[in-house]
Design an enzyme around this catalytic site. Structure first.
Site, PDB file in Angstrom:
ATOM      1  N   LYS A 154     -24.774 -20.153   7.421  1.00 28.61           N
ATOM      2  CA  LYS A 154     -24.812 -21.238   6.096  1.00 28.61           C
ATOM      3  C   LYS A 154     -23.436 -21.993   6.230  1.00 28.61           C
ATOM      4  CE  LYS A 154     -26.014 -17.425   3.538  1.00 28.61           C
ATOM      5  NZ  LYS A 154     -26.452 -16.562   4.592  1.00 28.61           N
ATOM      6  N   ILE A 155     -22.274 -21.128   6.176  1.00 32.95           N
ATOM      7  CA  ILE A 155     -21.085 -21.672   5.856  1.00 32.95           C
ATOM      8  C   ILE A 155     -20.555 -22.754   7.327  1.00 32.95           C
ATOM      9  CG2 ILE A 155     -18.404 -21.315   5.709  1.00 32.95           C
ATOM     10  CD1 ILE A 155     -19.383 -18.849   3.942  1.00 32.95           C
ATOM     11  N   THR A 229     -11.202 -18.463   7.533  1.00 31.37           N
ATOM     12  CA  THR A 229     -11.775 -18.501   6.070  1.00 31.37           C
ATOM     13  C   THR A 229     -13.073 -17.290   6.126  1.00 31.37           C
ATOM     14  OG1 THR A 229     -13.419 -20.121   6.369  1.00 31.37           O
ATOM     15  CG2 THR A 229     -11.281 -20.559   5.450  1.00 31.37           C
ATOM     16  N   SER A 230     -12.931 -16.464   6.947  1.00 33.29           N
ATOM     17  CA  SER A 230     -13.955 -15.450   6.918  1.00 33.29           C
ATOM     18  C   SER A 230     -13.455 -14.185   6.474  1.00 33.29           C
ATOM     19  CB  SER A 230     -14.807 -15.282   8.185  1.00 33.29           C
ATOM     20  OG  SER A 230     -15.873 -16.287   8.239  1.00 33.29           O
ATOM     21  N   GLU A 260      -5.036  -7.752   3.520  1.00 28.47           N
ATOM     22  CA  GLU A 260      -5.054  -8.296   2.116  1.00 28.47           C
ATOM     23  C   GLU A 260      -5.184  -7.623   0.885  1.00 28.47           C
ATOM     24  OE1 GLU A 260      -8.079 -11.372   2.728  1.00 28.47           O
ATOM     25  OE2 GLU A 260      -9.270 -10.430   1.054  1.00 28.47           O
ATOM     26  N   HIS A 292      -7.578 -15.730  -0.178  1.00 30.11           N
ATOM     27  CA  HIS A 292      -9.075 -15.500  -0.335  1.00 30.11           C
ATOM     28  C   HIS A 292      -9.472 -16.204  -1.571  1.00 30.11           C
ATOM     29  CE1 HIS A 292     -12.111 -12.146   1.234  1.00 30.11           C
ATOM     30  NE2 HIS A 292     -12.794 -13.359   0.567  1.00 30.11           N
ATOM     31  N   GLN A 293      -9.320 -17.552  -1.513  1.00 25.90           N
ATOM     32  CA  GLN A 293      -9.500 -18.578  -2.536  1.00 25.90           C
ATOM     33  C   GLN A 293     -10.761 -19.499  -2.179  1.00 25.90           C
ATOM     34  OE1 GLN A 293      -5.989 -20.956  -2.931  1.00 25.90           O
ATOM     35  NE2 GLN A 293      -7.118 -22.685  -4.249  1.00 25.90           N
ATOM     36  N   ALA A 294     -11.305 -19.520  -0.975  1.00 26.06           N
ATOM     37  CA  ALA A 294     -12.108 -20.361  -0.230  1.00 26.06           C
ATOM     38  C   ALA A 294     -13.299 -20.144  -1.298  1.00 26.06           C
ATOM     39  CB  ALA A 294     -12.568 -20.118   1.102  1.00 26.06           C
ATOM     40  N   PHE A 295     -13.830 -19.104  -1.814  1.00 27.57           N
ATOM     41  CA  PHE A 295     -15.107 -19.247  -2.542  1.00 27.57           C
ATOM     42  C   PHE A 295     -14.822 -19.643  -3.936  1.00 27.57           C
ATOM     43  CE2 PHE A 295     -14.372 -16.071  -6.029  1.00 27.57           C
ATOM     44  CZ  PHE A 295     -13.257 -15.415  -5.724  1.00 27.57           C
TER      45      PHE A 295
END
Ligand code: NAI
Length: 345
Positions: A154-155, A229-230, A260, A292-295
């Site tokens: 999806k991404i 970003t995974s 992290e 871990h901000q991508a979402f």
């Protein structure tokens, strides 16, 4: 009433979840602490443990949750590499949020890429100090460059269409290529050797752990830009650091980091950073780290809350049946029980 022990709560989680307490017969016990062996007891009296990506959900924690009477682990994430789903099988059902906003993550990946290659992070700091010099800010056009996308789910697919909008040549690797997508699928080796930019959009599994390592970096073009970003452990971070120091890697944009767990999502500004690799990476002019901000878009938060609440309600009001349940048999043609009996066990 369904009582939910809600671990690793942040203010933005609370804002998107608490409105459901009045709407449904639910009570969220919002806990700032992460789930681990020391904090699992806080689930006493709850039938659900609701967790995020850096909570510890290993066999010991799962067994204790089971002893405490918790029946459901509701993940507020799509990825479940942090959950020992084999240990949970037969004891506690696990549900996740399979998709919330692929746009949030894909757009963040492009934001990182543009920031990095057009030196926006440097320009922002300079102009705040009235330094209007352009020296050292030369970037490069994305148009015409080759981007290698690892994982066309999806991404990955949203990221590909963004890149196509920029006039980039897209090549991709996925063990399950999309038929009739028009995407040029290549082997991983070819992707490494041809790409000017590599973006990782596959899950973390035993197969993908350290996909970017000393050997694969050696096969890449000089000056390659790596986006992740995974999940952090897709990259051997020491090898990445060595590649940057050797001027082989032109830039790295990281929203995730393999260590992290105890660092990201928290304000560490008043502390001495003990992680030498992360400190060194952050000190590099060609590395951008986001935590871990991508979402983190409003749309994604709303969608995570809605799906999580629906998962919980579906499980308790529908005889334990939830479409978003998962187990280690899921997707296996011969063993997938959900396809036959609508639940994993
Ligand atoms: P998805 O399940 O839709 O797509 C994953 C794709 O990876 C699939 O096409 C699958 O075939 C492919 N894949 C599986 N094994 C592979 C391998 N060995 N090599 C290459 N490709 C492989 O997942 P989605 O929603 O696109 O998410 C991708 C990843 O993004 C998640 O696994 C998660 O780790 C990460 N993510 C990160 C977020 C963040 O805030 N930074 C938020 C959400 C997801």
């Amino acid at each position: 009433m369904i009582k939910v022990a809600f671990y690793d709560t942040k203010p933005y989680d609370k804002a998107s979840f608490e409105k459901y307490e009045d709407k449904y017969d639910m009570k969220f016990l919002f806990l700032e602490t992460k789930l681990n062996e020391d904090t699992v007891e806080l689930s006493r009296g709850c039938s659900v443990a609701c967790v995020f990506v850096n909570d510890t959900v290993d066999a010991a924690v799962i067994n204790r949750l089971h002893d405490l009477g918790v029946r459901l682990i509701a993940l507020r994430s799509a990825g479940y590499n942090h959950v020992d789903i084999r240990a949970a099988f037969g004891k506690i059902h696990v549900v996740h949020v399979p998709a919330y906003s692929p746009y949030a993550v894909a757009e963040h990946a492009m934001a990182l890429l543009l920031t990095s290659i057009r030196r926006i992070h440097k320009a922002y700091n300079r102009t705040r100090e009235f330094n209007f010099s352009l020296n050292g800010l030369t970037g490069f056009d994305l148009h015409g460059k080759t981007v290698g996308v690892v994982g066309t789910g999806k991404i990955g697919m949203v990221f590909i269409s963004i890149c196509q909008g920029f006039g980039m040549n897209v090549i991709a690797y996925d063990p399950f290529p999309r038929k009739d997508s028009g995407i040029e699928y290549v082997s991983l080796d070819e992707l490494f050797s041809r790409s000017d930019i590599i973006s990782l959009h596959c899950p973390l599994t035993e197969e993908t752990r350290y996909l970017v390592n000393e050997k694969s970096i050696a096969a890449m073009k000089k000056g390659v830009v790596i986006l992740n970003t995974s999940r952090g452990a897709l990259i051997d971070t020491q090898a990445l650091l060595d590649g940057i120091k050797a001027r082989k890697i032109g830039a790295a944009c990281l929203d995730v980091y393999e260590e992290e767990g105890e660092i990201f999502f928290e304000d560490r500004s008043g502390h001495i950073m003990n992680d030498e690799i992360l400190s060194r990476l952050i000190s590099m002019p060609n590395v951008i780290v986001t935590s871990h901000q991508a979402f983190l878009t409003q749309e994604a938060l709303d969608s995570i809350a809605e799906t999580t609440v629906n998962n919980i309600l579906s499980f308790f009001n529908n005889d334990g049946i939830c479409d978003n349940e998962l187990c280690y048999h899921c997707g296996e043609i011969e063993h997938c029980r959900k396809e036959r009996r609508k639940k994993c066990f």
